[in-house]
Design an enzyme around this catalytic site. Structure first.
Site, PDB file in Angstrom:
ATOM      1  N   LYS A  54       0.813  -1.095  -0.009  1.00 22.44           N
ATOM      2  CA  LYS A  54       0.013   0.072   0.134  1.00 22.44           C
ATOM      3  C   LYS A  54       0.835   1.195  -0.122  1.00 22.44           C
ATOM      4  CE  LYS A  54      -3.742  -2.523   2.253  1.00 22.44           C
ATOM      5  NZ  LYS A  54      -4.290  -2.813   3.496  1.00 22.44           N
ATOM      6  N   GLN A  98      -4.386  -1.600   9.983  1.00 16.11           N
ATOM      7  CA  GLN A  98      -4.139  -2.811   9.489  1.00 16.11           C
ATOM      8  C   GLN A  98      -4.765  -3.850  10.395  1.00 16.11           C
ATOM      9  OE1 GLN A  98      -2.957  -3.498   6.046  1.00 16.11           O
ATOM     10  NE2 GLN A  98      -3.791  -5.488   6.662  1.00 16.11           N
ATOM     11  N   ASP A 121     -10.812   3.351   4.361  1.00 14.32           N
ATOM     12  CA  ASP A 121     -11.425   1.702   4.205  1.00 14.32           C
ATOM     13  C   ASP A 121     -12.789   1.717   4.289  1.00 14.32           C
ATOM     14  OD1 ASP A 121      -9.239   0.099   3.918  1.00 14.32           O
ATOM     15  OD2 ASP A 121      -8.434  -0.088   6.108  1.00 14.32           O
TER      16      ASP A 121
END
Ligand code: NAP
Length: 284
Positions: A54, A98, A121
């Site tokens: 990412k 994460q 997200d």
């Protein structure tokens, strides 16, 4: 029939290039560089790889990325303090926590603590609510990546029967929401581990989306000839990455299919960059 292979790598690359152009335009007009902060807690090697990928993608597209690495012994209070610090920092536009988190931390509490305008997200209840009402602030990365793959491949969702295997908050449920939204207009069936006679339902799918995390679960007899098959699953089998779909058996009967790796995976990151750009563009 041999299926058209949907090249997620190439489609994601094109989207990242478009994002890079838009990032440059935002910088030129506002002086703002979209900035994604990733928080990696613990030593999960797969998570470390995901976060690194990412970050690399951010840098390639001209976004700023910062990584906070926290030890596996981090307390929930410590992680919440870091999230609060990023929420308050006006130079941070997107925050990515994460998953998975170490067992002493409740992921729901931490994800709910991310500021909704920095929730790239699209996990925060406010953003899930907006999505449900058909006025999304951010798009859920993996499901939106699947929609982009379908569009780029010329697959018409309107009126099609889409069957989604899996009902997780990250993939299955938001996938169904995007497919049923006005504009996408699919007729959607969502299946899960309590669904009865799953093959009889999957065989009705014009578009079959598998997101259950069970290697090679979808066999040829579960697929209607000519169906479009999207494989979200990622499992490790004999040291190889495989999807939820038995690719070699299903490809000969599908009209189009995503490989694993190189299908949905690259799209998820491409959509994360777009959400970070969206967040930065919304800054007044
Ligand atoms: P998850 O939270 O474990 O959810 C799995 C879902 O599959 C659940 O709804 C479960 O049903 C259902 N399921 C499990 N076994 C089933 C069976 N035998 N028949 C029917 N349904 C079954 O997983 P997730 O987070 O959604 O991820 C799914 C897969 O996608 C994983 O392999 C993950 O690694 C992958 N993934 C890939 C990407 C990407 O970028 N490509 C992104 C996210 C996830 P119940 O609800 O009844 O338990």
């Amino acid at each position: 029939m041999t299926a058209r292979i949907i090249d997620g790598k190439a489609i994601a690359e094109a989207l990242r290039t478009q994002t890079a152009t838009e990032v440059a335009a935002v910088q030129a007009h506002t002086g703002i560089t979209p900035h994604l902060v990733a928080i990696l807690t613990g030593d999960d090697p797969a998570s470390a790889v995901y976060v690194r990928n990412k970050q690399k993608a951010c840098e390639k597209a001209g976004l700023k990325s910062t990584l906070h690495r926290l030890p596996a012994t981090t307390t929930q209070a410590e992680l919440l303090a870091l999230v609060a610090q990023c929420n308050a920092d006006p130079t941070v536009h997107g925050i990515l926590v994460q998953l998975p988190l170490p067992p002493q931390i409740d992921p729901q509490v931490v994800l709910d603590a991310v500021h909704p305008r920095k929730d790239v997200d699209c996990f925060h209840p406010e953003n899930v609510g907006l999505l449900t009402q058909g006025r999304p602030r951010f798009l859920p990365c993996t499901p939106a990546g699947v929609m982009h793959l379908l569009e780029s491949t010329g697959v018409k969702t309107a009126g099609a029967h889409a069957v989604v295997l899996g009902r997780s908050e990250i993939v299955g449920k938001p996938m169904a929401l995007l497919l049923v939204q006005k504009g996408a207009d699919a007729t959607v069936t969502v299946c899960h581990s309590r669904t009865r006679d799953l093959p009889s339902i999957t065989r009705q799918a014009d578009i079959l989306i598998a997101a259950i995390g069970k290697a090679n679960f979808v066999t040829a007899d579960m697929v209607k000839p000519g169906a479009v098959v999207i494989d979200v699953g990622i499992s490790r089998l004999n040291d190889k990455l495989v999807g939820d779909v038995d690719y070699n058996a299903v490809a000969p009967i599908a009209s189009a299919i995503t490989p694993v790796p190189g299908g949905v995976g690259p799209m998820t990151i491409a959509l994360l960059l777009r959400n970070t750009l969206t967040a930065a563009s919304a800054v007044k």
